[in-house]
Scaffold this motif. Structure first.
Motif, PDB file in Angstrom:
ATOM      1  N   VAL A 125      75.542  34.347 -19.490  1.00  0.00           N
ATOM      2  CA  VAL A 125      74.558  34.758 -18.482  1.00  0.00           C
ATOM      3  C   VAL A 125      74.824  36.193 -18.066  1.00  0.00           C
ATOM      4  CG1 VAL A 125      73.575  34.271 -16.212  1.00  0.00           C
ATOM      5  CG2 VAL A 125      74.390  32.385 -17.651  1.00  0.00           C
ATOM      6  N   GLY A 126      73.788  37.033 -18.174  1.00  0.00           N
ATOM      7  CA  GLY A 126      73.880  38.424 -17.759  1.00  0.00           C
ATOM      8  C   GLY A 126      73.330  38.612 -16.358  1.00  0.00           C
ATOM      9  N   LEU A 127      74.060  39.372 -15.546  1.00  0.00           N
ATOM     10  CA  LEU A 127      73.687  39.684 -14.167  1.00  0.00           C
ATOM     11  C   LEU A 127      73.744  41.194 -13.968  1.00  0.00           C
ATOM     12  CD1 LEU A 127      76.058  37.024 -12.547  1.00  0.00           C
ATOM     13  CD2 LEU A 127      73.570  36.796 -12.749  1.00  0.00           C
ATOM     14  N   PRO A 128      73.119  41.720 -12.930  1.00  0.00           N
ATOM     15  CA  PRO A 128      73.270  43.156 -12.663  1.00  0.00           C
ATOM     16  C   PRO A 128      74.743  43.507 -12.455  1.00  0.00           C
ATOM     17  CG  PRO A 128      71.498  42.211 -11.337  1.00  0.00           C
ATOM     18  CD  PRO A 128      72.208  41.058 -11.966  1.00  0.00           C
ATOM     19  N   ALA A 173      71.002  36.033 -34.308  1.00  0.00           N
ATOM     20  CA  ALA A 173      70.509  35.727 -32.967  1.00  0.00           C
ATOM     21  C   ALA A 173      69.356  36.662 -32.626  1.00  0.00           C
ATOM     22  CB  ALA A 173      71.631  35.870 -31.943  1.00  0.00           C
ATOM     23  N   ARG A 174      68.382  36.142 -31.943  1.00  0.00           N
ATOM     24  CA  ARG A 174      67.194  36.920 -31.609  1.00  0.00           C
ATOM     25  C   ARG A 174      66.934  36.878 -30.110  1.00  0.00           C
ATOM     26  NH1 ARG A 174      68.432  38.516 -35.688  1.00  0.00           N
ATOM     27  NH2 ARG A 174      67.329  38.520 -37.689  1.00  0.00           N
ATOM     28  N   ASP A 175      66.208  37.870 -29.614  1.00  0.00           N
ATOM     29  CA  ASP A 175      65.990  37.935 -28.177  1.00  0.00           C
ATOM     30  C   ASP A 175      65.081  36.820 -27.672  1.00  0.00           C
ATOM     31  OD1 ASP A 175      63.594  38.859 -29.145  1.00  0.00           O
ATOM     32  OD2 ASP A 175      63.764  40.860 -28.283  1.00  0.00           O
ATOM     33  N   TYR A 176      64.409  36.074 -28.577  1.00  0.00           N
ATOM     34  CA  TYR A 176      63.622  34.958 -28.079  1.00  0.00           C
ATOM     35  C   TYR A 176      64.513  33.797 -27.643  1.00  0.00           C
ATOM     36  CZ  TYR A 176      63.995  33.287 -32.976  1.00  0.00           C
ATOM     37  OH  TYR A 176      64.452  32.898 -34.222  1.00  0.00           O
ATOM     38  N   ASP A 177      65.815  33.878 -27.916  1.00  0.00           N
ATOM     39  CA  ASP A 177      66.757  32.895 -27.397  1.00  0.00           C
ATOM     40  C   ASP A 177      67.201  33.236 -25.975  1.00  0.00           C
ATOM     41  OD1 ASP A 177      66.892  31.220 -29.665  1.00  0.00           O
ATOM     42  OD2 ASP A 177      68.195  32.653 -30.664  1.00  0.00           O
ATOM     43  N   LEU A 178      66.684  34.317 -25.407  1.00  0.00           N
ATOM     44  CA  LEU A 178      67.012  34.713 -24.042  1.00  0.00           C
ATOM     45  C   LEU A 178      66.016  34.102 -23.066  1.00  0.00           C
ATOM     46  CD1 LEU A 178      67.721  38.530 -24.550  1.00  0.00           C
ATOM     47  CD2 LEU A 178      69.390  36.675 -24.468  1.00  0.00           C
ATOM     48  N   VAL A 226      81.525  40.495 -29.298  1.00  0.00           N
ATOM     49  CA  VAL A 226      80.842  41.325 -30.301  1.00  0.00           C
ATOM     50  C   VAL A 226      79.929  42.311 -29.574  1.00  0.00           C
ATOM     51  CG1 VAL A 226      79.421  41.318 -32.385  1.00  0.00           C
ATOM     52  CG2 VAL A 226      80.885  39.349 -31.866  1.00  0.00           C
ATOM     53  N   PRO A 227      80.434  43.496 -29.223  1.00  0.00           N
ATOM     54  CA  PRO A 227      79.606  44.459 -28.481  1.00  0.00           C
ATOM     55  C   PRO A 227      78.268  44.761 -29.129  1.00  0.00           C
ATOM     56  CG  PRO A 227      81.902  45.152 -28.458  1.00  0.00           C
ATOM     57  CD  PRO A 227      81.820  43.984 -29.397  1.00  0.00           C
ATOM     58  N   ASP A 228      78.221  44.817 -30.459  1.00  0.00           N
ATOM     59  CA  ASP A 228      76.946  45.094 -31.129  1.00  0.00           C
ATOM     60  C   ASP A 228      75.907  44.025 -30.799  1.00  0.00           C
ATOM     61  OD1 ASP A 228      78.026  47.335 -32.239  1.00  0.00           O
ATOM     62  OD2 ASP A 228      78.283  46.495 -34.251  1.00  0.00           O
ATOM     63  N   ALA A 229      76.349  42.769 -30.707  1.00  0.00           N
ATOM     64  CA  ALA A 229      75.421  41.683 -30.392  1.00  0.00           C
ATOM     65  C   ALA A 229      74.940  41.792 -28.944  1.00  0.00           C
ATOM     66  CB  ALA A 229      76.094  40.331 -30.624  1.00  0.00           C
ATOM     67  N   ILE A 230      75.844  42.143 -28.032  1.00  0.00           N
ATOM     68  CA  ILE A 230      75.448  42.288 -26.630  1.00  0.00           C
ATOM     69  C   ILE A 230      74.417  43.395 -26.483  1.00  0.00           C
ATOM     70  CG2 ILE A 230      76.255  42.865 -24.316  1.00  0.00           C
ATOM     71  CD1 ILE A 230      77.094  40.100 -25.335  1.00  0.00           C
ATOM     72  N   GLU A 231      74.640  44.509 -27.168  1.00  0.00           N
ATOM     73  CA  GLU A 231      73.682  45.614 -27.079  1.00  0.00           C
ATOM     74  C   GLU A 231      72.330  45.218 -27.652  1.00  0.00           C
ATOM     75  OE1 GLU A 231      73.128  50.212 -28.655  1.00  0.00           O
ATOM     76  OE2 GLU A 231      75.134  49.338 -28.505  1.00  0.00           O
ATOM     77  N   ARG A 232      72.333  44.500 -28.775  1.00  0.00           N
ATOM     78  CA  ARG A 232      71.066  44.132 -29.402  1.00  0.00           C
ATOM     79  C   ARG A 232      70.309  43.105 -28.571  1.00  0.00           C
ATOM     80  NH1 ARG A 232      69.995  40.308 -33.015  1.00  0.00           N
ATOM     81  NH2 ARG A 232      72.187  39.968 -33.534  1.00  0.00           N
ATOM     82  N   LEU A 233      71.031  42.157 -27.982  1.00  0.00           N
ATOM     83  CA  LEU A 233      70.377  41.096 -27.230  1.00  0.00           C
ATOM     84  C   LEU A 233      70.017  41.518 -25.806  1.00  0.00           C
ATOM     85  CD1 LEU A 233      72.575  38.084 -28.387  1.00  0.00           C
ATOM     86  CD2 LEU A 233      70.145  38.406 -28.893  1.00  0.00           C
ATOM     87  N   PHE A 234      70.947  42.195 -25.148  1.00  0.00           N
ATOM     88  CA  PHE A 234      70.780  42.482 -23.723  1.00  0.00           C
ATOM     89  C   PHE A 234      70.463  43.942 -23.422  1.00  0.00           C
ATOM     90  CE2 PHE A 234      73.391  38.671 -23.941  1.00  0.00           C
ATOM     91  CZ  PHE A 234      72.874  37.859 -22.946  1.00  0.00           C
ATOM     92  N   PRO A 268      68.232  38.786 -10.484  1.00  0.00           N
ATOM     93  CA  PRO A 268      67.746  38.665 -11.860  1.00  0.00           C
ATOM     94  C   PRO A 268      68.854  38.215 -12.803  1.00  0.00           C
ATOM     95  CG  PRO A 268      67.969  40.976 -11.232  1.00  0.00           C
ATOM     96  CD  PRO A 268      68.190  40.173  -9.983  1.00  0.00           C
ATOM     97  N   THR A 269      68.551  37.250 -13.650  1.00  0.00           N
ATOM     98  CA  THR A 269      69.518  36.752 -14.626  1.00  0.00           C
ATOM     99  C   THR A 269      68.877  36.697 -16.004  1.00  0.00           C
ATOM    100  OG1 THR A 269      68.941  34.409 -14.369  1.00  0.00           O
ATOM    101  CG2 THR A 269      70.586  35.300 -12.849  1.00  0.00           C
ATOM    102  N   VAL A 270      69.699  36.836 -17.018  1.00  0.00           N
ATOM    103  CA  VAL A 270      69.276  36.677 -18.406  1.00  0.00           C
ATOM    104  C   VAL A 270      70.294  35.763 -19.083  1.00  0.00           C
ATOM    105  CG1 VAL A 270      68.654  37.812 -20.557  1.00  0.00           C
ATOM    106  CG2 VAL A 270      68.373  39.044 -18.394  1.00  0.00           C
ATOM    107  N   ALA A 271      69.837  34.623 -19.568  1.00  0.00           N
ATOM    108  CA  ALA A 271      70.734  33.640 -20.169  1.00  0.00           C
ATOM    109  C   ALA A 271      70.493  33.557 -21.667  1.00  0.00           C
ATOM    110  CB  ALA A 271      70.524  32.273 -19.529  1.00  0.00           C
TER     111      ALA A 271
END
Length: 220
Positions: free
Chosen positions: A170-173, A115-120, A146-154, A129-132
């Motif tokens: 979806v990530g929120l504050p 997974a790459r951050d261009y999928d965000l 998968v915490p490692d994936a959350i850290e890498r993506l978000f 502010p939201t990040v999907a």
């Protein structure tokens, strides 16, 4: 039936039927051909059970509880859909529930590495502010396992996550108003016949925890 034939057959289908009937058709095909562990082991992933039960009869699903204390089921990725792994399948497989869980999470971690951050997609909703994230492969919601994936993506910044659909996270504050987070989750859920109905997830200090939404408060 090999996993490659299963995936090709599924991808060749035209999903013109409503979701429930299409799922029933896929499950019927799998039921006729059977699940051989060697054929499907690489395609098994953890899945969150959808909120609305299937209208057709199905055997009990295989389920497990994994960190951060959530219940998961298991699905075989057919390309267009996931075929649910039933508890009965374990009777003919060389793994128990623990082995099935370990393999599914290992497969998920492998996918999250691609997974790459261009999928965000970033943007405000109601001034928040939201990040999907969507995997485009049906498993985005379970990236929260998968915490490692959350850290890498978000990133490492604390956040609150909602997972209203299988392929949406979806990530929120972290300090977002919970009424807003609940409203947003339920807005997504209302538009998806296969929606999930999960609580929120807190991300802080490299760890994931559960946080209840305010569903009862908002629907009372």
């Amino acid at each position: 039936m090999s996993k490659h034939r299963v995936r090709r057959a599924a991808k060749g289908r035209q999903p013109a039927l409503p979701d429930d009937r299409f799922a029933a058709d896929l499950l019927g095909d799998i039921g006729r051909h059977g699940f051989a562990w060697d054929d499907v082991a690489d395609e098994i992933l953890p899945v969150f059970e959808r909120a609305r039960p299937f209208p057709f009869e199905m055997g009990p699903a295989a389920r497990a509880i994994v960190p951060p204390g959530v219940t998961i089921g298991f699905g075989v990725d057919l390309g267009l859909a996931f075929a649910r792994v039933a508890a009965a399948h374990l009777e003919g497989w060389p793994v128990d529930l623990t082995g099935l869980t370990d393999r599914a999470l290992r497969n998920l971690r492998k996918r999250t590495r691609h997974a790459r951050d261009y999928d965000l997609v970033e943007g405000p909703v109601g001034g928040v502010p939201t990040v999907a994230f969507q995997s485009r492969d049906g498993w985005a919601s379970t990236a929260i396992l998968v915490p490692d994936a959350i850290e890498r993506l978000f990133g490492r910044r604390p956040a609150l996550f909602i997972a209203p659909s299988r392929d949406l996270l979806v990530g929120l504050p972290l300090d977002v108003d919970l009424e807003f987070a609940t409203w947003l989750a339920e807005e997504f859920e209302a538009s998806d016949p296969n929606a999930l109905r999960l609580e929120a997830f807190e991300w802080r200090a490299g760890a994931i925890g559960c946080r209840p939404l305010l569903r009862a408060t908002l629907t009372a």
